[in-house]
Scaffold this active site. Structure first.
Site, PDB file in Angstrom:
ATOM      1  CG  ASN A  60      -0.277   0.189   2.520  1.00 34.44           C
ATOM      2  OD1 ASN A  60       0.211   1.275   2.827  1.00 34.44           O
ATOM      3  ND2 ASN A  60      -0.216  -0.870   3.327  1.00 34.44           N
ATOM      4  CG  ASP A  91       2.621   4.574   6.130  1.00 33.05           C
ATOM      5  OD1 ASP A  91       2.007   5.344   6.877  1.00 33.05           O
ATOM      6  OD2 ASP A  91       2.294   3.388   5.953  1.00 33.05           O
ATOM      7  CB  CYS A 132      -9.135  -6.038   0.811  1.00 29.60           C
ATOM      8  SG  CYS A 132     -10.646  -6.902   0.341  1.00 29.60           S
ATOM      9  CG  ASP A 137     -12.331   0.276  20.252  1.00 30.34           C
ATOM     10  OD1 ASP A 137     -12.350  -0.903  19.843  1.00 30.34           O
ATOM     11  OD2 ASP A 137     -13.339   0.863  20.701  1.00 30.34           O
ATOM     12  CG  ASP A 188     -15.352  -0.518  16.003  1.00 26.71           C
ATOM     13  OD1 ASP A 188     -14.182  -0.109  15.878  1.00 26.71           O
ATOM     14  OD2 ASP A 188     -15.813  -0.946  17.076  1.00 26.71           O
ATOM     15  CG  HIS A 230     -10.251  -7.733   4.912  1.00 20.71           C
ATOM     16  ND1 HIS A 230      -9.788  -6.904   3.909  1.00 20.71           N
ATOM     17  CD2 HIS A 230      -9.255  -7.810   5.824  1.00 20.71           C
ATOM     18  CE1 HIS A 230      -8.560  -6.494   4.234  1.00 20.71           C
ATOM     19  NE2 HIS A 230      -8.221  -7.039   5.374  1.00 20.71           N
ATOM     20  CG  ASP A 247      -4.731  -7.199   5.787  1.00 22.84           C
ATOM     21  OD1 ASP A 247      -4.695  -6.739   4.633  1.00 22.84           O
ATOM     22  OD2 ASP A 247      -5.761  -7.238   6.476  1.00 22.84           O
ATOM     23  CB  THR A 304     -21.319 -14.237  20.447  1.00 20.04           C
ATOM     24  OG1 THR A 304     -22.198 -15.348  20.246  1.00 20.04           O
ATOM     25  CG2 THR A 304     -21.776 -13.439  21.655  1.00 20.04           C
ATOM     26  CD  GLU A 310     -18.387 -17.830  15.982  1.00 21.44           C
ATOM     27  OE1 GLU A 310     -18.748 -17.778  17.177  1.00 21.44           O
ATOM     28  OE2 GLU A 310     -17.650 -16.976  15.455  1.00 21.44           O
ATOM     29  CD  GLU A 318     -16.541 -18.128  19.805  1.00 12.18           C
ATOM     30  OE1 GLU A 318     -16.166 -16.965  19.546  1.00 12.18           O
ATOM     31  OE2 GLU A 318     -17.537 -18.388  20.499  1.00 12.18           O
TER      32      GLU A 318
END
Length: 705
Positions: free
Chosen positions: A237, A240, A285, A316, A337, A343, A366, A427, A455, A460
């Site tokens: 990418n 920077d 992506c 966060d 978020d 992705h 990634d 969840t 799940e 999990e």
């Protein structure tokens, strides 16, 4: 060795080198580098390569022959970027060495061996012959040293031959895109052997921030696939460092190329070089991941592309993602978020000496710029084993990757005064159908179980709490998550709802859904329903509201009812991005109960495009490919362009302007390719026009000698 002296005008001279042969063809075959369109010798570390020297006379026993290898600027022995070693008759232990294979008078054949942990890159080889009578030295030239997945001692060693063929040698592949309800695949041309690509991949390393700040240390650290993987995740990418690609998720791609129109990495990497290393516009992506995969495989690191559906972007480190709606049914871009429909990232295969043997194997890298890590947009390598175990305290970027596949999703309702209240928690909605291409075939392999326990299982949830406990030790002895506390103030709703798709979903046609509502209680209920539909980009970016509706429904006890949703083509046609995605949301409320948010992202299919080969494909023989496409619309489509590429099938890519198509017109056009190499190759096609962006097709082509 024979001894001999050489006298000229009464002075004894040192033996001179008259010729040096790199034996490129033989060495490339033995080092599995014969597929590269590259004139220089390319070898793999830890494995001998053969060279032949022709001398002015047989060497004298008193003469000393020394080779010097060096890589990078200011090469030094202390940094292990330079080595001096004598011509000898026996091997040395994992050090640079030159061993005599045969010595026929003036002609000597040697094996030159690099350490299995030498830095990779372009090396210079020099030779010095010295005795009491003087010395003669000569620069023999340069060659390229790569990682060696065939060598047991290399950090990237891969034992399984079929896997090595797929993850190192395969120069085409499949990427998975779409949504949980509709997984689709696109072909991608990795093209790591194409002309100049290896040079460009080495340039990617040389243009990194690390190299610019401290070239000597950077080159010395290129012995480590972990280091190189991290540098590349930052360099693919352009955020920077004037890296390879500029990301854009706005839905507006003017001034560059719509990310959906790329067919592979070759054109991107060549354009980056041609642009004098300014980031190529634009990537999303799967484009970042496809390009990173090319560079990793090119340098000899086994790599594959992974797609995660319902992928969380947790900003966060809370291991939760918050999603917001207003009472009118509008999804809101609030907070940082998000949950992406899908992705795409990479896994690279190598050992983790820093973490311990149990964490060896696949590592997440990634290159999509989402969050800064150590001040730079880079991510990984994060051990897949560590992700599954919730070991979020390990390097690199473990909390971010763990959340991508296992965050809890919290729904918030935003009141008219701007305040918000918690509505519900899921969840198990994040991290679905984690997918990659199978070894040796075009089928999809689900690797979800490599990233997390099933799940709903106790393991999990225990792993989730363990991860949270490591990130937030003050979150209580059980690591209770915010999703397990702070329930909504209202009582839970007595109704449930879901969207059901009716008929086909195609661009140009009406979108038909049913909202199915069920009254779960034994009382009669009145439900207020507010619905909206927005066109979106796959990462959840809202583009435009295209439809809205409100109604009130009365439901008898235990009653189920259906309410139709119809969105016409004229409502969405001007606001659709190449993702072809529409998000339909219904906020359903019974008085004094929590709202029920029902949401469905639908993907509309482009019309089909098909390719067929009109003859057997043979090396260096032109062959025609026919493309069939029908315009399904009641209006003409224009600005039609076809782009085609395929490593081993053609040089570069083809761009063909196609005549406009009348309403409902079927077209059939041909183009010619001249295959360059035999074997099974992949041809990738992209067709774009005024009403359809990025109609994709790919096919396998078996090329005979």
């Amino acid at each position: 060795m024979e001894s001999g002296t050489f006298v000229v005008d009464g002075k004894i001279k040192v033996t001179e080198l008259k010729g040096f042969n790199w034996d490129i063809e033989l060495n490339k075959r033995e080092h599995h580098t014969d597929k590269y369109y590259h004139d220089e010798l390319i070898t793999r570390r830890g494995q001998p390569f053969r060279a032949r020297m022709v001398m002015s006379r047989p060497l004298d026993q008193r003469e000393k022959v020394t080779f010097t290898v060096s890589t990078g600027p200011n090469a030094s022995e202390s940094a292990r970027t330079k080595a001096m070693f004598p011509l000898s008759t026996g091997p040395t232990n994992n050090a640079w060495s030159a061993i005599i294979v045969s010595n026929n008078g003036n002609s000597i054949t040697v094996n030159i061996i690099s350490p299995v942990n030498a830095p990779i890159g372009r090396y210079t080889l020099s030779l010095e012959i010295s005795s009491q009578n003087g010395r003669t030295s000569v620069v023999l030239g340069t060659w390229i040293l790569l990682f060696n997945p065939w060598h047991q001692g290399d950090a990237v060693y891969m034992m399984n031959n079929a896997e090595r063929e797929e993850y190192v040698e395969e120069d085409a592949g499949i990427l998975y895109v779409g949504s949980v309800n509709r997984i689709s695949m696109v072909g991608w041309n990795f093209g790591q052997y194409e002309e100049d690509i290896l040079n460009i991949c080495l340039t990617v390393l040389d243009r990194s921030l690390n190299f610019r700040r401290d070239p000597v240390t950077d080159v010395a650290r290129r012995n480590d696939p972990k280091y190189i993987g991290r540098v590349l995740s930052g360099m693919i990418n352009g955020n920077d460092d004037s890296g390879v690609l500029s990301g854009n998720w706005s839905g507006d791609y003017s001034g560059g190329k719509d990310p959906r129109n790329w067919n592979g990495s070759v054109e991107i990497l060549k354009q980056w070089k041609k642009n004098r290393f300014q980031p190529v516009r634009f990537g999303q992506c799967w484009v970042f991941a496809g390009t990173l995969n090319t560079v990793l495989r090119c340098l000899g690191i086994p790599a594959r592309v992974i797609t995660n559906f319902n992928s969380a972007h947790d900003t966060d480190r809370s291991l939760t993602v918050d999603v917001y709606y207003d009472s009118q049914g509008n999804p809101l871009e609030r907070g940082s978020d998000s949950v992406w429909n899908f992705h795409v990232w990479n896994e690279a295969w190598f050992v983790r000496v820093d973490l311990g043997q149990v964490y060896n194997g696949w590592q997440v890298l990634d290159a999509t710029p989402q969050e800064r890590s150590q001040g730079v947009f880079q991510c990984g390598p994060a051990s897949v084993v560590a992700v599954r175990q919730g070991d979020v305290n390990y390097d690199f970027d473990m909390p971010f990757v763990f959340a991508e596949v296992n965050a809890d999703s919290i729904t918030w309702m935003v009141n008219p005064d701007g305040s918000s209240r918690r509505n519900s928690t899921k969840t198990d909605s994040v991290g679905k159908f984690i997918s990659t291409k199978a070894v040796g075939s075009n089928s999809r392999v689900d690797v979800t179980d490599k990233y997390k326990y099933p799940e709903g299982s106790k393991q999990e949830r225990d792993t989730f709490r363990k991860a949270l406990q490591k990130l937030k030790p003050d979150s209580g002895s059980f690591g209770a998550t915010s999703s397990e506390t702070g329930r909504s103030e209202e009582k839970p709703s007595s109704i449930s709802g879901k969207f059901k798709v009716n008929g086909t979903l195609e661009v140009g046609k009406e979108v038909n859904l049913d909202l199915q509502l069920k009254n779960k209680s034994s009382d009669w209920k009145t439900v207020t329903v507010n619905m909206t539909a927005w066109t979106i980009v796959y990462n959840g970016t809202l583009v435009h509201e295209v439809w809205k509706s409100s109604f009130t429904a009365s439901l008898n006890p235990q009653e189920e009812a259906e309410y139709p949703v119809k969105i016409s083509y004229s409502q969405y046609e001007n606001f659709m991005t190449a993702d072809n995605m529409i998000r339909v949301t219904a906020v359903c409320q019974v008085e004094d109960e929590a709202e029920v948010v029902v949401e469905r992202d639908v993907i509309l299919d482009n019309p089909a495009i098909t390719m067929e080969l009109l003859d057997q494909a043979r090396v260096q023989t032109p062959v025609n490919v026919r493309v069939l496409f029908a315009n399904p619309l009641d209006m003409p489509v224009d600005n039609c362009v076809l782009t085609v590429e395929g490593s081993g099938l053609m040089r570069g890519n083809l761009r063909i302007k196609v005549p406009s198509l009348r309403p409902k017109e079927r077209s059939n056009f041909k183009f010619e390719i001249t295959p360059l190499k035999s074997g099974t190759k992949q041809l990738v096609l992209d067709f774009s026009c005024s009403k359809f962006t990025a109609v994709k097709a790919f096919m396998s082509v078996d090329v005979a000698e």
